[in-house]
Design a protein around this motif. Structure first.
Motif, PDB file in Angstrom:
ATOM      1  N   MET A  69       0.843  -1.195   0.000  1.00  0.00           N
ATOM      2  CA  MET A  69       0.000   0.000   0.000  1.00  0.00           C
ATOM      3  C   MET A  69       0.881   1.248   0.000  1.00  0.00           C
ATOM      4  N   LEU A  70       0.598   2.160  -0.907  1.00  0.00           N
ATOM      5  CA  LEU A  70       1.383   3.390  -0.998  1.00  0.00           C
ATOM      6  C   LEU A  70       0.889   4.396   0.038  1.00  0.00           C
ATOM      7  N   MET A  71       1.799   4.875   0.850  1.00  0.00           N
ATOM      8  CA  MET A  71       1.456   5.880   1.858  1.00  0.00           C
ATOM      9  C   MET A  71       2.103   7.210   1.455  1.00  0.00           C
ATOM     10  N   LEU A  72       1.262   8.199   1.200  1.00  0.00           N
ATOM     11  CA  LEU A  72       1.764   9.496   0.761  1.00  0.00           C
ATOM     12  C   LEU A  72       1.594  10.594   1.797  1.00  0.00           C
ATOM     13  N   ARG A  73       0.730  10.389   2.771  1.00  0.00           N
ATOM     14  CA  ARG A  73       0.441  11.449   3.736  1.00  0.00           C
ATOM     15  C   ARG A  73       1.667  11.880   4.535  1.00  0.00           C
ATOM     16  N   GLU A  74       2.651  10.980   4.650  1.00  0.00           N
ATOM     17  CA  GLU A  74       3.847  11.313   5.434  1.00  0.00           C
ATOM     18  C   GLU A  74       4.638  12.453   4.810  1.00  0.00           C
ATOM     19  N   PHE A  75       4.413  12.719   3.520  1.00  0.00           N
ATOM     20  CA  PHE A  75       5.127  13.795   2.836  1.00  0.00           C
ATOM     21  C   PHE A  75       4.387  15.132   2.893  1.00  0.00           C
ATOM     22  N   ASP A  76       3.205  15.163   3.486  1.00  0.00           N
ATOM     23  CA  ASP A  76       2.372  16.365   3.445  1.00  0.00           C
ATOM     24  C   ASP A  76       3.110  17.584   4.002  1.00  0.00           C
ATOM     25  N   ASP A  77       2.934  18.700   3.291  1.00  0.00           N
ATOM     26  CA  ASP A  77       3.525  19.968   3.716  1.00  0.00           C
ATOM     27  C   ASP A  77       2.453  21.041   3.529  1.00  0.00           C
ATOM     28  N   ARG A  78       1.750  21.358   4.601  1.00  0.00           N
ATOM     29  CA  ARG A  78       0.633  22.303   4.511  1.00  0.00           C
ATOM     30  C   ARG A  78       1.089  23.758   4.478  1.00  0.00           C
TER      31      ARG A  78
ATOM     32  N   TYR B 158      -3.461  23.614   0.178  1.00  0.00           N
ATOM     33  CA  TYR B 158      -4.710  23.059  -0.353  1.00  0.00           C
ATOM     34  C   TYR B 158      -4.649  21.557  -0.554  1.00  0.00           C
ATOM     35  N   THR B 159      -3.538  21.038  -1.043  1.00  0.00           N
ATOM     36  CA  THR B 159      -3.426  19.593  -1.273  1.00  0.00           C
ATOM     37  C   THR B 159      -2.472  18.910  -0.308  1.00  0.00           C
ATOM     38  N   GLY B 160      -1.536  19.659   0.254  1.00  0.00           N
ATOM     39  CA  GLY B 160      -0.479  19.052   1.058  1.00  0.00           C
ATOM     40  C   GLY B 160       0.625  18.440   0.215  1.00  0.00           C
ATOM     41  N   TRP B 161       0.420  18.350  -1.094  1.00  0.00           N
ATOM     42  CA  TRP B 161       1.358  17.635  -1.961  1.00  0.00           C
ATOM     43  C   TRP B 161       2.564  18.476  -2.342  1.00  0.00           C
ATOM     44  N   THR B 162       3.700  17.777  -2.408  1.00  0.00           N
ATOM     45  CA  THR B 162       4.962  18.372  -2.826  1.00  0.00           C
ATOM     46  C   THR B 162       5.574  17.500  -3.923  1.00  0.00           C
TER      47      THR B 162
END
Length: 644
Positions: free
Chosen positions: A1-10, A15-19
């Motif tokens: 399972m791919l976990m992406l939330r650990e990279f979130d940068d608000r 708006y997305t948290g994505w970097t």
């Protein structure tokens, strides 16, 4: 399972948290997962699932070429840094796939047309990664690749976005001393100039064909070709025009993304999913002055996050045929297990280094997150309404049917419906896909079959001083008994035996979540059946049975108000957004009366509809519409229906 939330940068991406880290992790996950399905030589990547319409050999080539896009963007943006050994891994596949003696060789460009599509991806990546891949290949492998691509020279390409595949391949061949015909490139460029439409848009060929190809192909390849051919006077002179068109187009494109990141569910090849982000990265790479880098990344990252949070890729790291999760009916005739990996074009942003402004700028809100808007997009004939309260973008369609005025084809649910949105899907499977119900204005024949509108004439697209949008079109109602069957088609309207009915006239007034439709059937000797109006198709977990033309799925509401009869159709497994699609409708009890204006109000929104717009007549000629927010507009139907 791919976990992406650990990279979130608000802070950077409120708006997305994505970097960039999210995008890189997603690309790496897809690429490493794909290796499980590769042949021993890496030349063929055969994803699970039944073969596509073009056969297993084409499927395997697509699996290689399309994942190769993601690998190339990944390494190019890192200036050759390649800890996963992507270039070495794909170099082995290139050597085998282009070896005519290998049992794992690829189908050639002169053996199957689809190879012409995949060849463009090979050429593009070889250009972008030249110092770390092409320049390090054995000369024999280089010769094999040139020989494999060579049938593009003088080749026959369909007169649509495919012309760019020939241009890109021949430009690469020219750059490495291979065979090419400058006339092919020049003729192709001149031909694609004919695709240009108002405000930077392109049509995909001569028809009224507007869909996601406008961004992920027709905006993308001109910019990339001009980069590949930099220094050539022809490329350098054309590039400012291409960039101007791209910039103007992007101002419309950012208004077509929902707050949840969903693109419009409209047009063919929807299974390419976050390839819809390609256009925004193209703007960033090209350095367009506007939209701002933070807005471009917000749009692109929102699209990718939307799909990753709705089941794509799946638990095995595979992009299946579908929209969110797997949904096989979304496939067209050319779709196979490797096809969804054209989503890799959405990773184009990774070709830009980490210090590029598109990665370092703070995210800016999408237009639909900043406020309500009403935007007339003239090339495709769309009235675009975005509402901040629910983040939904709606399109009322008076200009797109993937055909020409005056034709009498069936209505494609992907192109010819009256409305598309970021929260709904047209009915794409089952009986109501072929017989229009959702977002339709039809006459019913003696057997209850609905008429079609493909071939309509666009009469008006405008924005009133109040901000309300108005559009008008007319068409000759027709019934079609199609030739053959519709399994695995290209998503266009289909020909067949045609029975012509009376002309129909439609005026749409659009404000916020409401559309007011005025419909008239002019007097004619042709038989008129009952008039039926279909509303927005709402995804749902369960069917409903109700006698009123209003429905809610707990998140969104869809309603049609007006006429004598009404109800809701529950269509099972008919669209990719849910197990059921609920379509409210209203109809007359008898045949439509000649020269009579009928009016209905159509709603899609997150809140209960409340008070609908009200229509009254100021004498026989002027209609007054009073909207729920108190705005009043005067409409002159006769003026709206004048032929331009």
């Amino acid at each position: 399972m791919l976990m992406l939330r650990e990279f979130d940068d608000r802070r950077l991406s409120p708006y997305t948290g994505w970097t960039r880290d999210h995008w890189a992790a997603l690309a790496d996950h897809l690429l490493l997962s794909a290796r499980r399905y590769a042949s021993a030589s890496h030349a063929r990547i055969s994803f699970p699932g039944p073969p596509g319409g073009y056969g297993a050999d084409v499927d395997a080539l697509e699996g290689f070429a399309r994942t190769f896009l993601a690998a190339g963007f990944r390494v190019a943006g890192e200036h050759g840094r390649d800890p996963l050994g992507l270039m070495e891994w794909y170099a082995q596949g290139l050597a085998t796939g282009t070896d005519p003696r290998s049992p794992e060789r690829w189908v050639r460009l002169d053996e199957h047309g689809q190879a012409k599509v995949e060849a463009a991806s090979l050429a593009l990546v070889l250009h972008l990664t030249r110092p770390w891949l092409w320049d390090r290949l054995d000369p024999i492998v280089q010769e094999q690749i040139v020989d494999y691509l060579a049938p593009a020279v003088g080749g026959d390409y369909p007169p649509i976005n495919w012309i760019w595949f020939q241009i890109v391949v021949e430009q690469f061949l020219a750059s490495v001393g291979g065979p090419f015909e400058r006339k092919d490139i020049e003729d192709g460029l001149a031909f694609t100039d004919g695709f240009a439409r108002e405000n930077g848009w392109y049509a995909d060929g001569a028809e009224r064909a507007y869909d996601h190809y406008a961004g992920w192909a027709l905006q993308f390849y001109p910019v990339m070709w001009s980069e590949m051919a930099a220094g050539d006077p022809a490329a350098d002179s054309r590039r400012p025009l291409y960039l101007d068109r791209l910039e103007r187009y992007l101002h419309d494109a950012v208004h077509l993304v929902g707050a949840d990141g969903s693109p419009l569910v409209q047009g063919r090849s929807l299974t390419y999913r976050f390839a819809a982000a390609t256009q925004f990265w193209t703007g960033a790479r090209a350095g367009t002055a506007t939209p701002a880098p933070g807005l471009l990344r917000r749009a692109a990252s929102g699209i990718a996050r939307h799909f990753t949070e709705h089941g794509a890729p799946d638990e095995d790291g595979v992009l299946t045929l579908g929209w969110h999760g797997a949904w096989r009916p979304i496939a067209q005739s050319y779709s196979g297990p490797g096809s969804p990996y054209w989503a890799a074009k959405g990773f184009f942003g990774l070709s830009l280094p980490a210090d590029h402004p598109v990665w370092t700028a703070v995210e800016e809100p999408l237009p639909v997150e900043s406020g309500d808007y009403h935007r007339v997009v003239r090339a495709p004939g769309w009235l675009v309404s975005g509402t901040r309260s629910d983040g939904v973008v709606r399109v009322i369609n008076h200009g797109t049917d993937h055909s020409h005025p005056g034709t009498h084809l069936t209505d494609s649910p992907l192109y010819a419906r009256l409305g598309y949105s970021t929260a709904t899907s047209p009915v794409l499977a089952g009986e109501h896909a072929a017989d229009p119900l959702d977002q339709s204005v039809v006459l019913l024949d003696e057997h209850g079959r609905p008429s079609h509108r493909t071939g309509f004439e666009t009469l008006l697209l405008d924005r009133l001083p109040s901000g309300t949008m108005i559009g008008a079109s007319r068409w000759q109602a027709h019934w079609v008994t199609p030739e053959g069957d519709d399994r695995g088609d290209h998503g266009y309207g289909r020909p067949g035996t045609v029975h012509l009915g009376p002309w129909m006239e439609l005026i749409s007034a659009v404000r916020g979540p409401w559309e007011l439709r005025l419909i008239r059937v002019p007097a004619t000797e042709l038989e008129r059946g009952p008039l039926r109006i279909g509303g927005w198709p709402l995804p749902a977990a369960e069917p409903v049975r109700t006698g009123t033309a209003a429905v809610s799925n707990g998140t969104m509401c869809s309603q049609v108000i007006g006429l004598d009869l009404g109800g809701v159709v529950s269509a099972g497994d008919s669209a990719p957004l849910g197990p059921w699609t609920l379509v409210p409708w209203r109809a007359t009890t008898g045949p439509a009366r000649p020269d009579t204006w009928y009016d209905v109000a159509v709603f899609l929104g997150a809140q209960e509809p409340g008070r609908p717009p009200v229509l009254s007549w100021d004498g026989p000629a002027l209609a007054r519409v009073t909207w729920p927010d108190g705005t009043a507009d005067l409409l002159d139907p006769s003026a709206a229906l004048r032929v331009p």
